[in-house]
Design a protein around this motif. Structure first.
Motif, PDB file in Angstrom:
ATOM      1  N   ASN A 158      -2.036  14.730  21.184  1.00 47.66           N
ATOM      2  CA  ASN A 158      -0.333  14.198  21.407  1.00 47.66           C
ATOM      3  C   ASN A 158      -0.025  13.717  22.968  1.00 47.66           C
ATOM      4  OD1 ASN A 158       0.006  16.501  18.468  1.00 47.66           O
ATOM      5  ND2 ASN A 158      -0.535  13.681  18.202  1.00 47.66           N
ATOM      6  N   ARG A 185      -1.543   1.783  19.714  1.00 49.08           N
ATOM      7  CA  ARG A 185      -0.602   2.631  19.931  1.00 49.08           C
ATOM      8  C   ARG A 185       1.141   2.353  20.134  1.00 49.08           C
ATOM      9  NH1 ARG A 185      -2.958   7.213  19.154  1.00 49.08           N
ATOM     10  NH2 ARG A 185      -1.408   8.434  19.927  1.00 49.08           N
ATOM     11  N   ALA A 187       4.352   3.346  20.492  1.00 50.21           N
ATOM     12  CA  ALA A 187       5.539   3.407  21.450  1.00 50.21           C
ATOM     13  C   ALA A 187       5.152   3.202  23.309  1.00 50.21           C
ATOM     14  CB  ALA A 187       6.304   4.341  21.366  1.00 50.21           C
ATOM     15  N   GLU A 189       6.486   5.726  26.127  1.00 43.44           N
ATOM     16  CA  GLU A 189       7.280   7.012  26.026  1.00 43.44           C
ATOM     17  C   GLU A 189       7.170   8.085  27.332  1.00 43.44           C
ATOM     18  OE1 GLU A 189       9.846  10.357  23.452  1.00 43.44           O
ATOM     19  OE2 GLU A 189       8.206   9.129  23.380  1.00 43.44           O
ATOM     20  N   ARG A 223      10.774   1.015  23.077  1.00 42.88           N
ATOM     21  CA  ARG A 223      10.220   2.112  21.562  1.00 42.88           C
ATOM     22  C   ARG A 223       8.930   1.933  20.939  1.00 42.88           C
ATOM     23  NH1 ARG A 223      10.605   7.573  21.725  1.00 42.88           N
ATOM     24  NH2 ARG A 223      12.644   8.339  21.386  1.00 42.88           N
ATOM     25  N   ARG A 224       8.745  -0.049  20.805  1.00 41.91           N
ATOM     26  CA  ARG A 224       7.884  -1.079  20.442  1.00 41.91           C
ATOM     27  C   ARG A 224       7.152  -1.437  21.269  1.00 41.91           C
ATOM     28  NH1 ARG A 224       9.794  -2.237  14.759  1.00 41.91           N
ATOM     29  NH2 ARG A 224       8.607  -4.242  15.745  1.00 41.91           N
ATOM     30  N   ASN A 252       2.060   8.311  24.812  1.00 43.07           N
ATOM     31  CA  ASN A 252       1.416   7.204  23.824  1.00 43.07           C
ATOM     32  C   ASN A 252       1.561   6.186  24.938  1.00 43.07           C
ATOM     33  OD1 ASN A 252       2.269   8.556  21.414  1.00 43.07           O
ATOM     34  ND2 ASN A 252       4.632   8.244  22.224  1.00 43.07           N
TER      35      ASN A 252
ATOM     36  N   THR B 309       8.925   7.193   9.302  1.00 49.40           N
ATOM     37  CA  THR B 309       8.885   7.734  10.421  1.00 49.40           C
ATOM     38  C   THR B 309       9.657   9.173  10.287  1.00 49.40           C
ATOM     39  OG1 THR B 309       7.956   5.712  11.052  1.00 49.40           O
ATOM     40  CG2 THR B 309       8.795   7.206  12.518  1.00 49.40           C
ATOM     41  N   ARG B 313       8.911  12.549  11.888  1.00 49.36           N
ATOM     42  CA  ARG B 313       9.907  13.470  13.434  1.00 49.36           C
ATOM     43  C   ARG B 313      10.836  14.963  13.381  1.00 49.36           C
ATOM     44  NH1 ARG B 313      10.350  10.521  18.729  1.00 49.36           N
ATOM     45  NH2 ARG B 313       9.294   8.259  18.200  1.00 49.36           N
ATOM     46  N   THR B 320       4.919  11.435  17.767  1.00 52.65           N
ATOM     47  CA  THR B 320       4.959   8.698  17.577  1.00 52.65           C
ATOM     48  C   THR B 320       3.952   9.009  16.364  1.00 52.65           C
ATOM     49  OG1 THR B 320       5.518   8.256  19.413  1.00 52.65           O
ATOM     50  CG2 THR B 320       4.900   6.661  17.786  1.00 52.65           C
TER      51      THR B 320
END
Lengths: 281, 333
Positions: A158, A185, A187, A189, A223-224, A252, B309, B313, B320
């Motif tokens: 992860n 993927r 996001a 970060e 985030r997006r 990510n 989600t 989380r 994610t």
């Protein structure tokens, strides 16, 4: 024991697998032409890597290299799995694992997966999954090792972690991180150290994101994914060495073209106690 | 194993069992990277809240005929072998004592299982779990997570091809029939055969037979490509009846019950909190157990995607979650 290895139950036909594995290994070594892979897509340490021949290098010396058998479209890596004390546990060359320290380690060779596990606590030291031909990427890799300088490296499924808590470690620089176009993927970060104080100055790598230079502490990770297709994060090194109290995490991200590079390491800065890092036997 | 059997005979029985088991295990070794457990919205919330799965007593699985089917396959092969070995009275006696139901499951010992599918977007499963929408497929990296489950489980691939099913049972039965025939050739059916050899072979045979029966399913279900996470309570010494009884009582305390369509269903809990804990430790290189979650056909997939989600989380704030939507239109349900 919290993570009891008694639950590992995959060994009944181990001898048979080992026999087949040796046959396959001999065949691979003799008959296949392995080269450094220039073009591929993979999930490595939870990040999307695209066309990065060398995953990680120190002083321009490759630590983890992606290899390819171009004739058969097979992928593998070159890497060493080291224990905390610097002892060599396994070498991986052209995707073939050679156990150097068999005691306490279990190697699972499945048709589409190689998994090296510490039999005492269930830690995975190396996990390579070859994806089916119709998948959007070729393989997934996770591993846990110690770099030649003693810094722990986790390509966790992860996230990527370089260093650990309370270690004096070098600044990671020359990192070019790019979210892969069309990747799945979700996001972007990046978690960087926020309280790096050395000689009274705050020393943080600068992050160039979407064309603007800002300190990493101010970098706001979107985030997006879709909002930032193809944007690039650059971490440049103003200071080759600095003292930090937290490891570097990369999550990510899509990484394209260039390796994660670490600059020269001063040995007198190493060897400081680490937390939560049990001995890997 | 009975001490009155010679070392050589004991060794032969074990060697035959190990050999068969090795071939059997090989057919379950290609474990997919992720397997999907279909469930309802309530089931999903329960699984995430408690970090645990229910493992249902196999006898009470949704389709009772599943076990009956496996028994029928074994019966058919045994009948065939009876004719082939009609000249060996020892083998006939062995066959007589064998009944496919004489497995561990009928011996007061239940087998518990959780079902998984290789495909995370199956219309038949959405129909089963979400007739008005609201089905979910939880994709789990079983191979890496299983060592951290609270129960010692095995993962078994369900076999649907009748010819393969018969071939496994046939080879297995043939091996033991031939063994008994060879061991008793030109010998009378005396005490050593009737009370030691045959009972010991029966014991090993029935244990292996259980493995087959729980993995055989009718070919019509082939699209499910099912895997079963299987758990059975173990007895330290099955021949020590007093100890066995005490252990059985202990095991029974762990069994819980839920209702399903008006029936009372026994189950045991299998907790994966340790797998989550391992995933949060970087050095374990173990992924968060839920690697993907597929939302079945529903009226509000976007809203569900957001809430799920958030749910994931809550378990692992630094990941994610990969939450996907089934592309199957709701009207097909």
């Amino acid at each position: 024991m919290l993570y009891s290895i008694n639950h590992l139950i995959f060994a009944p036909n181990f001898q048979f697998r080992r026999y087949v594995y040796k046959l396959v290994r001999n065949f691979l070594t003799k008959h296949m032409a392995w080269i450094v892979a220039q073009t591929y897509k993979a999930i490595i340490g939870g990040c999307f890597f695209s066309d990065v021949p060398i995953i990680l290098e120190i002083d321009k010396q490759p630590i983890i290299t992606v290899k390819e058998d171009s004739q058969n479209n097979l992928f593998g890596v070159d890497a060493d799995i080291n224990g905390k004390s610097g002892d060599l546990i396994a070498t991986i060359r052209n995707g073939v694992i050679e156990l150097q320290k068999a005691d306490g380690h279990v190697l699972h060779e499945l048709p589409n997966r190689q998994l090296l596990i510490n039999a005492e606590d269930g830690r995975a030291l190396f996990d390579f999954k070859s994806m089916p031909a119709d998948a959007s990427y070729s393989f997934e890799l996770s591993l846990h090792t110690y770099l030649p300088c003693g810094i722990p490296l986790s390509l966790h499924p992860n996230r990527i972690r370089i260093g650990c808590t309370r270690i004096l470690r070098p600044h990671a620089h020359g990192v070019i991180l790019e979210n892969g176009r069309g990747g799945e993927r979700a996001a972007i970060e990046i978690v960087l150290p926020t309280k790096d104080i050395y000689d009274g100055k705050i020393l943080v790598p600068f992050v160039e994101f979407a064309g603007s230079n800002r300190p990493a502490t101010e970098a706001v990770a979107p985030r997006r994914f879709n909002e930032h297709l193809g944007s690039t994060i650059r971490i440049t090194a103003d200071n080759p060495f600095f003292k930090i109290n937290e490891p570097l995490y990369v999550r990510n991200l899509g990484i394209s073209g260039f390796p994660i590079g670490i600059s020269a390491i001063r040995s007198d800065e190493l060897g400081v106690s680490e937390e939560n890092e049990p001995e890997t036997k | 194993m009975n001490p009155k059997l010679s070392e050589e005979t004991r060794g032969k029985i074990h060697a035959a069992a190990d050999d068969l088991l090795q071939k059997w295990n090989a057919s379950h070794s290609a474990i997919p990277f992720r397997l999907y457990h279909y469930t309802s919205a309530d089931g999903l919330i329960g699984i995430m809240k408690t970090s645990s799965f229910f493992m249902t007593d196999l006898k009470y699985m949704n389709d009772l005929s599943e076990l009956q089917y496996g028994t029928q396959v074994v019966d058919a092969v045994l009948n065939q072998k009876k004719e082939e070995y009609s000249s060996s009275p020892a083998v006939l006696e062995f066959m007589k004592r064998l009944t496919p139901t004489a497995t561990s499951s009928s011996d007061g010992l239940s087998i518990y299982s959780t079902s998984f599918c290789e495909n995370g977007n199956l219309l038949s499963q959405w129909r089963a779990y979400g007739d008005r929408g609201g089905g979910y497929a939880i994709g789990i990296d079983i191979f890496r997570s299983m060592p951290f489950f609270s129960r010692l489980c095995t993962l078994r691939r369900v076999i649907y091809e009748r010819s393969i099913q018969e071939s496994f049972v046939s080879e297995f039965t043939e091996r033991f029939c031939r063994f008994i025939a060879d061991e008793t050739r030109d010998k009378p059916l005396d005490d050593s055969v009737l009370n030691y050899l045959i009972p010991n072979v029966c014991l090993v045979f029935s244990q292996l037979l259980t493995e087959y029966i729980i993995c055989f399913k009718h070919p019509d279900f082939a699209e499910e490509r099912e895997w079963r996470l299987v758990f059975a309570f173990q007895f330290d010494d099955p021949r020590n009846l007093a100890k066995r009884e005490m252990q059985r009582l202990d095991h029974e305390k762990e069994i819980q019950f839920r209702s399903y369509s008006g029936n009372v269903i026994p189950y045991v809990v299998n907790n994966f909190a340790n797998a989550i804990g391992a995933s949060q430790d970087d050095s374990y290189c173990t992924p968060f157990p839920v690697v993907e979650l597929v939302i079945g056909p529903t009226i509000n997939p976007e809203l569900n995607q957001r809430s799920i989600t958030a749910l994931l989380r809550k378990l692992a704030p630094d990941i994610t979650p990969v939450v996907l939507r089934s592309g199957i239109p709701l009207r097909w349900l």
